[in-house]
Design a protein around this motif. Structure first.
Motif, PDB file in Angstrom:
ATOM      1  N   VAL A 267     -69.272  65.576   4.198  1.00  0.00           N
ATOM      2  CA  VAL A 267     -68.346  64.503   3.823  1.00  0.00           C
ATOM      3  C   VAL A 267     -68.561  63.993   2.405  1.00  0.00           C
ATOM      4  N   ARG A 268     -69.684  64.340   1.777  1.00  0.00           N
ATOM      5  CA  ARG A 268     -69.926  63.881   0.410  1.00  0.00           C
ATOM      6  C   ARG A 268     -68.925  64.522  -0.539  1.00  0.00           C
ATOM      7  N   ASP A 269     -68.152  63.678  -1.203  1.00  0.00           N
ATOM      8  CA  ASP A 269     -67.201  64.147  -2.222  1.00  0.00           C
ATOM      9  C   ASP A 269     -66.199  65.160  -1.678  1.00  0.00           C
ATOM     10  N   ASP A 270     -65.889  65.097  -0.406  1.00  0.00           N
ATOM     11  CA  ASP A 270     -64.901  66.000   0.193  1.00  0.00           C
ATOM     12  C   ASP A 270     -63.944  65.154   1.023  1.00  0.00           C
ATOM     13  N   ASP A 271     -62.817  64.818   0.446  1.00  0.00           N
ATOM     14  CA  ASP A 271     -61.861  63.934   1.113  1.00  0.00           C
ATOM     15  C   ASP A 271     -61.333  64.531   2.404  1.00  0.00           C
ATOM     16  N   GLU A 272     -61.117  65.839   2.409  1.00  0.00           N
ATOM     17  CA  GLU A 272     -60.567  66.480   3.605  1.00  0.00           C
ATOM     18  C   GLU A 272     -61.569  66.417   4.755  1.00  0.00           C
ATOM     19  N   ALA A 273     -62.836  66.695   4.473  1.00  0.00           N
ATOM     20  CA  ALA A 273     -63.858  66.626   5.516  1.00  0.00           C
ATOM     21  C   ALA A 273     -64.036  65.188   6.001  1.00  0.00           C
ATOM     22  N   THR A 274     -63.967  64.231   5.075  1.00  0.00           N
ATOM     23  CA  THR A 274     -64.098  62.831   5.470  1.00  0.00           C
ATOM     24  C   THR A 274     -62.945  62.411   6.368  1.00  0.00           C
ATOM     25  N   GLU A 275     -61.748  62.856   6.048  1.00  0.00           N
ATOM     26  CA  GLU A 275     -60.584  62.551   6.886  1.00  0.00           C
ATOM     27  C   GLU A 275     -60.770  63.104   8.299  1.00  0.00           C
ATOM     28  N   GLN A 276     -61.224  64.344   8.402  1.00  0.00           N
ATOM     29  CA  GLN A 276     -61.465  64.940   9.715  1.00  0.00           C
ATOM     30  C   GLN A 276     -62.533  64.162  10.477  1.00  0.00           C
ATOM     31  N   PHE A 277     -63.594  63.810   9.774  1.00  0.00           N
ATOM     32  CA  PHE A 277     -64.704  63.102  10.405  1.00  0.00           C
ATOM     33  C   PHE A 277     -64.247  61.743  10.930  1.00  0.00           C
ATOM     34  N   VAL A 278     -63.533  60.989  10.107  1.00  0.00           N
ATOM     35  CA  VAL A 278     -63.081  59.661  10.496  1.00  0.00           C
ATOM     36  C   VAL A 278     -62.110  59.730  11.674  1.00  0.00           C
ATOM     37  N   GLN A 279     -61.183  60.679  11.650  1.00  0.00           N
ATOM     38  CA  GLN A 279     -60.241  60.790  12.762  1.00  0.00           C
ATOM     39  C   GLN A 279     -60.955  61.161  14.062  1.00  0.00           C
ATOM     40  N   GLU A 280     -61.975  61.989  13.976  1.00  0.00           N
ATOM     41  CA  GLU A 280     -62.709  62.339  15.195  1.00  0.00           C
ATOM     42  C   GLU A 280     -63.531  61.159  15.709  1.00  0.00           C
TER      43      GLU A 280
END
Length: 415
Positions: A267-280
């Motif tokens: 999730v560091r500096d990766d908006d797409e991964a952060t979005e997936q993480f937050v939605q999960e």
């Protein structure tokens, strides 16, 4: 016509309090049906879960919100006269008021206040030793949201206001003194905010230009009337309380980072991964357990009869864990959101349907933005250790949180 499965108990109120988030889902699995009837608080009630049920539940031609929420919830969590209990043009008018506040610029402003306050709090956390992340985030969000809404809040009152808002959030599922503390907290907050609204309108306490306080205090309904001062106070609390409640999701995000450390680097500096993480996190962890409505007029659905006036409960947690919608729903897998459009009738932690016209939470975009910022602060702004502790989530408790609110220690700033 199909026979709707019926819960065997003459009244299931105590069973709901004992089972918590899994009350509806367990019975749906027991009866092999996503719809069943029971009695809650001695009133006949229909319980639903799943995507088709969600789409049905948010059909305003078939359901209404007036009188749907039990009084114990209105007197603690939502207040009386607020947007959650309105229908038709009155709801459309009030929802438009809220959505006018949820501009991209306003959401960024709230987010910047949050980031600034997080960084400002790190030295105190470094000096404090072990801290409860949930408690700290509650106070942090209280300070931030009061400033954002435009309600004056001296530093000496931040802790008390955080306790007050938490009491409202926790009280609906409690009995005895803790429930009554939630009722008392709401009455005091409504009186205080109603007085502020009156002073704002008379010019004795002018609201910051463009603030939520100004919008709500000055709002006129379809007839050209200002909101009653107590109703305006309820709607101010419908901004303050839900933002502070995001501390639950932030605590869950920290718990998920602890349980799945591989995601810290992703999730560091990766908006797409952060979005997936937050939605999960929003799908997987428990938040609000269910939503309530009443049948507007009798109808048939999937062979089942829904009589006019019947209270209906939609299982938010159970729909977010429905095996037809979410393969292996009890596994935490953020990658399930890779390339996936968020279905407004499948992912429903804050309600389903349309933000603008329906009863989906107006503050959902704020929730997502603040969660992303919390994840960034947890993974880049500071380092910390998680000592050995009981991190069990008791789904019988609503809201469900780690027993100590997730204790962290050895906190140090990294930037």
């Amino acid at each position: 016509m199909a026979s709707m499965p019926a819960d065997r108990s003459p009244d299931s109120t105590l069973a709901l309090l004992r089972a918590g988030y899994r009350f509806i889902g367990e019975r749906c699995e027991r009866y092999d049906s996503d719809v069943f009837r029971t009695r809650i608080l001695l009133a006949p009630t229909i319980c639903l879960r799943g995507r088709p049920a969600t789409e049905l539940f948010y059909d305003t031609e078939r359901f209404q919100r007036a009188t749907a929420m039990p009084l114990r919830v209105q007197r603690t969590l939502t207040g009386r006269g607020g947007v959650q209990g309105l229908d038709g043009m009155e709801h459309a008018d009030r929802k438009a008021m809220f959505m006018s506040i949820m501009t991209p610029a306003a959401i960024r402003q709230l987010g910047q206040l949050f980031d600034d306050e997080w960084r400002a709090r790190i030295p105190a956390w470094e000096a404090a030793g072990p801290v409860s992340l949930y408690d700290e985030l509650g106070r942090l969000l209280t300070r931030v949201v009061y400033a954002w809404v435009g309600v004056p809040l001296p530093a000496s009152q931040v802790a008390d206001r955080a306790v007050e808002l938490h009491a409202m959030i926790e009280a609906p599922a409690l009995a005895g003194p803790r429930h009554w503390r939630g009722r008392l907290a709401r009455r005091r907050a409504e009186r205080r905010l109603a007085d502020l609204v009156e002073r704002t309108r008379t010019g004795l306490a002018p609201a910051p230009a463009g603030s939520a306080l100004a919008v709500i205090a000055e709002h006129r309904d379809g007839r050209g009337n200002l909101l009653p001062r107590r109703t305006a106070a309820v709607e101010l609390l419908n901004l303050l309380r839900p933002v502070v409640a995001v501390d639950q999701y932030m605590t869950f995000a920290a718990l998920a980072l602890h349980d799945h450390p591989g995601w810290r680097d992703r999730v560091r500096d990766d908006d797409e991964a952060t979005e997936q993480f937050v939605q999960e996190v929003r799908r997987y962890y428990p938040f609000f357990p269910m939503a309530a409505a009443r049948v507007r007029r009798s109808f048939e659905w999937q062979g089942h009869h829904f009589p006019a006036g019947r209270r209906v409960l939609l299982d938010l947690y159970g729909t977010n864990h429905h095996p037809t919608l979410w393969p292996e729903p009890e596994l935490f897998r953020p990658e399930r959101f890779a390339g996936r459009r968020v279905d407004p009738f499948a992912l429903i932690p804050q309600g389903g349907g349309d933000h603008w016209a329906g009863h989906r939470c107006a503050g959902e975009w704020i929730t997502i933005d603040l969660m992303k910022r919390a994840v960034a602060n947890l993974t880049t702004t500071m380092r910390y250790d998680v000592p050995v502790q009981d991190l069990t989530l008791d789904l019988r408790r609503m809201p469900a949180l780690p027993p100590l609110g997730l204790t962290i220690t050895t906190i140090r700033r990294t930037d």
